[in-house]
Design an enzyme around this catalytic site. Structure first.
Site, PDB file in Angstrom:
ATOM      1  N   SER A 293      40.967  43.029  78.988  1.00 48.01           N
ATOM      2  CA  SER A 293      40.638  41.970  80.148  1.00 48.01           C
ATOM      3  C   SER A 293      41.767  42.047  81.037  1.00 48.01           C
ATOM      4  O   SER A 293      41.495  43.309  81.849  1.00 48.01           O
ATOM      5  CB  SER A 293      40.201  39.920  79.207  1.00 48.01           C
ATOM      6  OG  SER A 293      40.082  39.667  80.072  1.00 48.01           O
ATOM      7  N   ASP A 304      44.381  52.874  89.736  1.00 47.93           N
ATOM      8  CA  ASP A 304      42.939  53.080  90.284  1.00 47.93           C
ATOM      9  C   ASP A 304      44.114  53.430  92.265  1.00 47.93           C
ATOM     10  O   ASP A 304      43.572  54.410  92.414  1.00 47.93           O
ATOM     11  CB  ASP A 304      41.938  51.816  90.869  1.00 47.93           C
ATOM     12  CG  ASP A 304      41.153  52.188  89.503  1.00 47.93           C
ATOM     13  OD1 ASP A 304      41.303  53.224  88.903  1.00 47.93           O
ATOM     14  OD2 ASP A 304      40.183  51.150  89.809  1.00 47.93           O
ATOM     15  N   LYS A 318      37.029  45.511  77.746  1.00 53.40           N
ATOM     16  CA  LYS A 318      35.826  43.991  78.445  1.00 53.40           C
ATOM     17  C   LYS A 318      35.909  44.227  79.449  1.00 53.40           C
ATOM     18  O   LYS A 318      37.353  43.501  80.341  1.00 53.40           O
ATOM     19  CB  LYS A 318      36.807  42.930  77.083  1.00 53.40           C
ATOM     20  CG  LYS A 318      36.851  41.571  77.856  1.00 53.40           C
ATOM     21  CD  LYS A 318      37.236  40.435  76.873  1.00 53.40           C
ATOM     22  CE  LYS A 318      36.604  38.802  76.844  1.00 53.40           C
ATOM     23  NZ  LYS A 318      36.692  38.560  78.584  1.00 53.40           N
TER      24      LYS A 318
END
Length: 553
Positions: A293, A304, A318
């Site tokens: 999460s 990223d 998740k």
């Protein structure tokens, strides 16, 4: 020359528009009717059960069971929270409660202090790990469930209580004042060598980002020139805390995560809003299969933007967002309302719960259907199965004898005895039990039950079970018996074979008696393969640059 093609104008008759609108209205009405009908059936059934069922029923319990069974059909994160469980839920989301600040549990003889948290009443009053709790105020708690003992220890802040415990052969009494307890999101941070800072982030409750920020600033003031952020075993938590932590390392105005759901009011793009603390410090993030999460948002966003090298194992996967909705009578529902998408555009949700409901089996995204996305530097990353590290570290496995010694409380009990006999030890990172201490441990085990099955023994048993059905079993039975005799383990020899492993487990447990949770974390960093690999990156800037700029991983 590019020629524009004029599209024909399509006229839709007014009657058709009215019919389509009517169908949509009818569908909505049918759904509302179905909801009302089934709620009425459920309520009627409860009333009739209460009237006619042969035994007395508990309506609250029965309805709660029914609600939970219904929600189990959706996903594991959509939950019903009745009024009586609201305090526990608040502790999970805020990390706050009022009590003595200690983890308690049952180790066979009764409930005991398993970990007093540093700076809170239990620790400051002198309660120790392995203190058996006998009485709380005037209540004898011997034999009571752990949940009841925990409730007795909790209470309004600034209220007094008396705790009577058994420690070794002594019975001791402690007077404490309950305090507001805020569990730390950062249970430990420190320098692990001259230039490398380390921050362990274990949760994402309120103020997680403040704790990480303070730890980062403290480490920089101590001369740290690079950083390891450890998100292993972090189950996640508050989304806004994840955004703020990413903001510590990347510039203002950058997208961190986007939530997209069925309703417009849950669709939102979260961006960094502050000037970062340090957007240049070399950074390695540790993850594993229990990083979930919010932990995956932090790791994924930093990956990223090519801001950090990720080391460890693939995260949990998740990618679902929950919203807490108030219900009547002070109950609440935690409902999955959206999926989140990190800056590259990928959603890392690993399990398709809609498909799982249809076919009954857990459905994951097959590798062939995982979509490729690009990081800021053009590296390829995939969706649909958690966050994959830039460099993988195999999970540390332990011998069956080690598992058995821990599960049987033999490591715990020996550490407690060691603590009673030794008033102090060296610092957590350097402490290790001596060979003589290990010999004492072996003597401690004499007469104690710690039997187990080795991997080889299990394989031979499985083979025997398989060939029992074969016609040639009688012919090879004697050979199997000979193999079993050879592989039958000797506990004494295993204690020598796995001595380094067992000594390290014992040393870490003993450290906890003197330095509590912080010391146990610090002791565990010694010879940690993921930490060692992270340090190899941070000591070699060109290796970081090469990893974060490679076009294909």
């Amino acid at each position: 020359m590019i020629q524009k093609i004029k599209k024909p104008i399509v006229f839709i008759p007014l009657a058709l528009l009215l019919m389509l609108g009517g169908l949509a209205f009818q569908v909505k009405n049918d759904k509302l009717f179905a909801l009302a009908k089934n709620i009425d059936i459920f309520a009627t059934l409860i009333r009739e059960l209460d009237s006619y069922y042969v035994d007395e029923i508990d309506p609250d319990q029965l309805v709660t069971i029914g609600i939970n069974a219904m929600l189990e059909e959706l996903d594991p994160y959509t939950e019903y929270i009745p009024e009586e469980e609201s305090d526990d839920f608040r502790v999970l989301t805020t990390g706050e409660y009022a009590g003595i600040g200690a983890l308690i549990g049952n180790r066979g003889e009764g409930n005991m202090i398993l970990m007093p948290y540093t700076g809170f009443p239990a620790q400051s009053s002198g309660l120790k790990i392995a203190d058996y709790i006998l009485k709380i105020d005037s209540v004898d708690v011997v034999g009571k469930p752990t949940s009841e003992v925990s409730e007795l220890l909790k209470g309004p802040a600034n209220t007094p209580l008396k705790v009577v415990v058994k420690r070794d052969q002594d019975t001791l009494s402690f007077s404490l004042i309950r305090k507001k307890i805020t569990l730390k999101n950062v249970p430990f941070y420190g320098k692990i060598d001259e230039k490398t800072g380390y921050i362990k982030l274990s949760d994402f409750t309120t103020n997680a980002s403040v704790e990480v920020r303070n730890a980062l600033l403290a480490l920089k003031s101590q001369g740290a020139e690079s950083l390891i952020l450890d998100l292993r075993d972090n189950p996640g938590g508050l989304l806004n805390e994840a955004v703020e932590i990413v903001n510590l390392f990347i510039p203002k105005g950058k997208e961190v995560v986007k939530t997209i759901g069925k309703l417009q009011n849950v669709n939102y793009t979260y961006k960094t809003t502050k000037t970062p603390v340090d957007k240049e410090i070399p950074l390695v993030v540790l993850i594993n299969e229990r990083s979930a999460s919010a932990a995956e948002i932090v790791a994924g966003a930093l990956q990223d933007y090519d801001r950090a090298v990720l080391v460890g194992r693939k995260s949990f996967g998740k990618g679902l967002v929950q919203t807490t909705i108030p219900l009547t009578y002070n109950a609440q529902a935690k409902i999955t309302t959206a999926k989140y998408y990190i800056p590259s555009g990928r959603c890392i949700q690993a399990i398709d719960y809609a498909q799982t409901r249809e076919n009954g089996a857990v459905t994951t995204v097959p590798d062939s259907l995982r979509k490729a996305f690009k990081t800021a530097n053009g590296r390829t990353v995939l969706d649909g199965a958690g966050i994959e590290p830039d460099e993988k570290v195999e999970e540390v496995t332990y011998a069956p004898i080690s598992y058995t010694l821990v599960a049987g409380n033999h490591v715990f009990d020996f550490a407690t005895q060691y603590f009673y006999k030794h008033p102090a030890i060296s610092n957590p990172m350097t402490f290790a039990i001596s060979d003589q201490d290990y010999e004492d441990f072996k003597k401690f085990l004499v007469g104690k039950d710690y039997d187990y099955t080795t991997y080889t023994e299990k394989s031979v048993k499985d083979l025997e079970k398989y060939v029992e059905k074969e016609p040639y079993f009688e012919e090879i039975k004697s050979q199997l018996e000979a193999i079993k005799t050879k592989v039958n383990h000797s506990k004494e020899s295993d204690l020598e074979t796995y001595k380094p492993e067992i000594k390290k487990i014992l040393s870490e447990e003993i450290v906890s008696r003197y330095y509590f949770q912080e010391g146990m974390i610090e002791a565990g960093l010694d010879e940690d393969p993921a930490v060692e690999l992270a340090k190899s990156y941070l000591n070699n800037p060109s290796k970081i640059t090469q990893t974060l700029t490679a076009s294909v991983k």
